[in-house]
Scaffold this active site. Sequence first.
Site, mmCIF file in Angstrom:
data_model
loop_
_atom_site.group_PDB
_atom_site.id
_atom_site.type_symbol
_atom_site.label_atom_id
_atom_site.label_comp_id
_atom_site.label_asym_id
_atom_site.label_seq_id
_atom_site.Cartn_x
_atom_site.Cartn_y
_atom_site.Cartn_z
ATOM 1 N N GLY A 71 0.807 -1.214 0.000
ATOM 2 C CA GLY A 71 0.000 0.000 0.000
ATOM 3 C C GLY A 71 0.842 1.266 0.000
ATOM 4 O O GLY A 71 0.520 2.243 -0.688
ATOM 5 N N THR A 72 1.921 1.271 0.746
ATOM 6 C CA THR A 72 2.748 2.478 0.842
ATOM 7 C C THR A 72 3.323 2.837 -0.521
ATOM 8 O O THR A 72 3.273 3.993 -0.945
ATOM 9 C CB THR A 72 3.883 2.244 1.866
ATOM 10 O OG1 THR A 72 3.278 1.926 3.125
ATOM 11 C CG2 THR A 72 4.762 3.467 2.015
ATOM 12 N N ASN A 147 -8.368 3.217 8.168
ATOM 13 C CA ASN A 147 -7.765 2.058 8.833
ATOM 14 C C ASN A 147 -8.070 1.995 10.319
ATOM 15 O O ASN A 147 -8.075 0.928 10.917
ATOM 16 C CB ASN A 147 -6.250 2.039 8.607
ATOM 17 C CG ASN A 147 -5.607 3.389 8.760
ATOM 18 O OD1 ASN A 147 -6.004 4.348 8.093
ATOM 19 N ND2 ASN A 147 -4.633 3.493 9.627
ATOM 20 N N GLN A 175 -7.769 -0.575 2.992
ATOM 21 C CA GLN A 175 -8.629 -1.169 4.027
ATOM 22 C C GLN A 175 -10.034 -1.463 3.515
ATOM 23 O O GLN A 175 -10.888 -1.896 4.288
ATOM 24 C CB GLN A 175 -8.705 -0.246 5.255
ATOM 25 C CG GLN A 175 -7.393 -0.077 5.983
ATOM 26 C CD GLN A 175 -6.926 -1.327 6.736
ATOM 27 O OE1 GLN A 175 -7.663 -2.319 6.857
ATOM 28 N NE2 GLN A 175 -5.708 -1.306 7.236
ATOM 29 N N SER A 195 -3.314 -3.444 -0.811
ATOM 30 C CA SER A 195 -2.157 -4.109 -0.198
ATOM 31 C C SER A 195 -2.511 -5.563 0.096
ATOM 32 O O SER A 195 -3.573 -5.838 0.684
ATOM 33 C CB SER A 195 -1.813 -3.383 1.101
ATOM 34 O OG SER A 195 -0.815 -4.089 1.791
ATOM 35 N N HIS A 197 -1.331 -7.791 2.246
ATOM 36 C CA HIS A 197 -1.393 -8.342 3.603
ATOM 37 C C HIS A 197 -2.612 -7.913 4.403
ATOM 38 O O HIS A 197 -2.824 -8.383 5.513
ATOM 39 C CB HIS A 197 -0.092 -8.079 4.375
ATOM 40 C CG HIS A 197 0.130 -6.682 4.834
ATOM 41 N ND1 HIS A 197 0.048 -6.336 6.165
ATOM 42 C CD2 HIS A 197 0.462 -5.563 4.178
ATOM 43 C CE1 HIS A 197 0.338 -5.045 6.288
ATOM 44 N NE2 HIS A 197 0.594 -4.555 5.094
ATOM 45 N N THR A 233 12.504 -6.923 -10.923
ATOM 46 C CA THR A 233 11.960 -8.275 -11.052
ATOM 47 C C THR A 233 10.796 -8.441 -10.083
ATOM 48 O O THR A 233 10.883 -8.070 -8.917
ATOM 49 C CB THR A 233 13.068 -9.312 -10.758
ATOM 50 O OG1 THR A 233 14.115 -9.087 -11.704
ATOM 51 C CG2 THR A 233 12.568 -10.740 -10.893
ATOM 52 N N CYS A 322 1.778 1.392 12.857
ATOM 53 C CA CYS A 322 3.056 2.096 12.865
ATOM 54 C C CYS A 322 3.124 3.122 13.987
ATOM 55 O O CYS A 322 4.204 3.532 14.382
ATOM 56 C CB CYS A 322 3.307 2.762 11.527
ATOM 57 S SG CYS A 322 1.933 3.768 11.003
HETATM 58 C C1 LIG Z 1 -5.204 2.813 4.741
HETATM 59 C C2 LIG Z 1 -3.823 2.283 4.576
HETATM 60 N N1 LIG Z 1 -3.057 2.739 3.580
HETATM 61 C C3 LIG Z 1 -1.810 2.294 3.381
HETATM 62 C C4 LIG Z 1 -1.252 1.354 4.207
HETATM 63 C C5 LIG Z 1 0.149 0.874 3.955
HETATM 64 O O1 LIG Z 1 0.118 -0.401 3.376
HETATM 65 P P1 LIG Z 1 1.420 -1.340 3.437
HETATM 66 O O2 LIG Z 1 1.545 -1.821 4.843
HETATM 67 O O3 LIG Z 1 1.102 -2.449 2.475
HETATM 68 O O4 LIG Z 1 2.564 -0.529 2.984
HETATM 69 C C6 LIG Z 1 -1.999 0.855 5.279
HETATM 70 C C7 LIG Z 1 -1.402 -0.090 6.246
HETATM 71 O O5 LIG Z 1 -1.775 -0.127 7.397
HETATM 72 C C8 LIG Z 1 -3.316 1.333 5.466
HETATM 73 O O6 LIG Z 1 -4.077 0.887 6.459
#
Ligand SMILES: Cc1ncc(COP(=O)(O)O)c(C=O)c1O
Length: 388
Positions: A71-72, A147, A175, A195, A197, A233, A322
């Site tokens: 996601g990031t 989130n 989310q 994302s 995970h 890759t 985080c």
């Molecule tokens: C709303 C939202 N965006 C982005 C992210 C970041 O995703 P990733 O952990 O895959 O980098 C998260 C992760 O908690 C999230 O909840």
Amino acid sequence: MRRVYLDNNATTPVLPAVLEAMRPCFGEHFGNASSIHHHGQETRAAVERARESVAALLGCRASEIVFTSGGTEGDNLAISGLTCAGDHLISSTIEHHAVLNSCKHLESMGCEVTYVPVDGRGLVDPDDVLRALRPSTKLITIMMANNETGVLQPVEEIGKIAAEADVYFHTDAVQAAGKVPIEVNRLGCDLLSISGHKLHAPQGVGAIYVRKGTILQPMFYGGSHERSRRAGTENVPGIIGLGKAAELAREALERGDLKRMSAMRDGIEQTILSEVEATGVNGEGAPRVPNTTNIHFDYIEGEALVIALDLKGLAVSTGAACSSGAIEPSHVLTAMGLPPEIARASLRFSLGKQNSGEDIEFALSLVPQTVARLRELSPVYNKTAVSS
Ligand SMILES: Cc1ncc(COP(=O)(O)O)c(C=O)c1O
């Protein structure tokens, strides 16, 4: 010791079927998807099948999916891939730090960003987005589901505003994916990040939808992987896992499986609110994803409650993974107007596909007594009790 995990917005366990789908990548199917021989082509075909599955979850063409590391990266690619110095962006005060800090970086590079506020339920008002538009606005980036609270934003209305103003629209759907149906054309977004995970695929893989014809400045320079939008890759096991998880998520949404999850979530809220005084749901009254509840337990520190519950086998969280351990109260909850002490007293329970009714019973057998014990130790609570 029994352990129950109700922190699925932080990460979800990989489903057995997802692991099975990935397993051949660690054995016989090891090829590089860019190689022209048999091994490479076998891998290429598996990657493209995964792309089809992710596209089917989002209602787009496979060619509009770019695999990322999560996601990031997707949020960063969407935001910095479209903008340059002098551009104006519109975002909100409750975004994940992947978006907020991308916007902050752009501000330091000469962009201007308007952060629209949210109301007490955690909702952005589309009229605020409309009012924030300027001739120099290049991009609107507003999340689909928060989130911390699970609150679903009015993204369809925002999409219409963006289309009418001829401005790009990105939504962070990390989310939301797998929890509510997503149809990119109905949302009217040009970019959407997910994302792996968060939907029972492994950590370190994700995808971004990029509407056909949208020119994105890449973040990495290298080979022409992912149609030159993301060099490097591919993370083939992760991509195959994400493809399988997307397929399972789409099937579950079609079957209506998430009704069971929202019933369990509602059960948590009802029991806690009726059995524990001085509590409330953050984001109540707003549309929410079915798996999340964020509850404030006044007069105690959320961090202390997380630790006390963890010692008894229940994993929950105070919000964004985080920021756990940070002294600052949640920026999401304070943006909703919660006083800092109530924001700090808030806990997020987030369910996943693996959770059962017994898990919820276990959680509910622990929360009221643990809150009561912490409140006994709280001088603030005692004082209030004495004075009332
Ligand atoms: C709303 C939202 N965006 C982005 C992210 C970041 O995703 P990733 O952990 O895959 O980098 C998260 C992760 O908690 C999230 O909840």
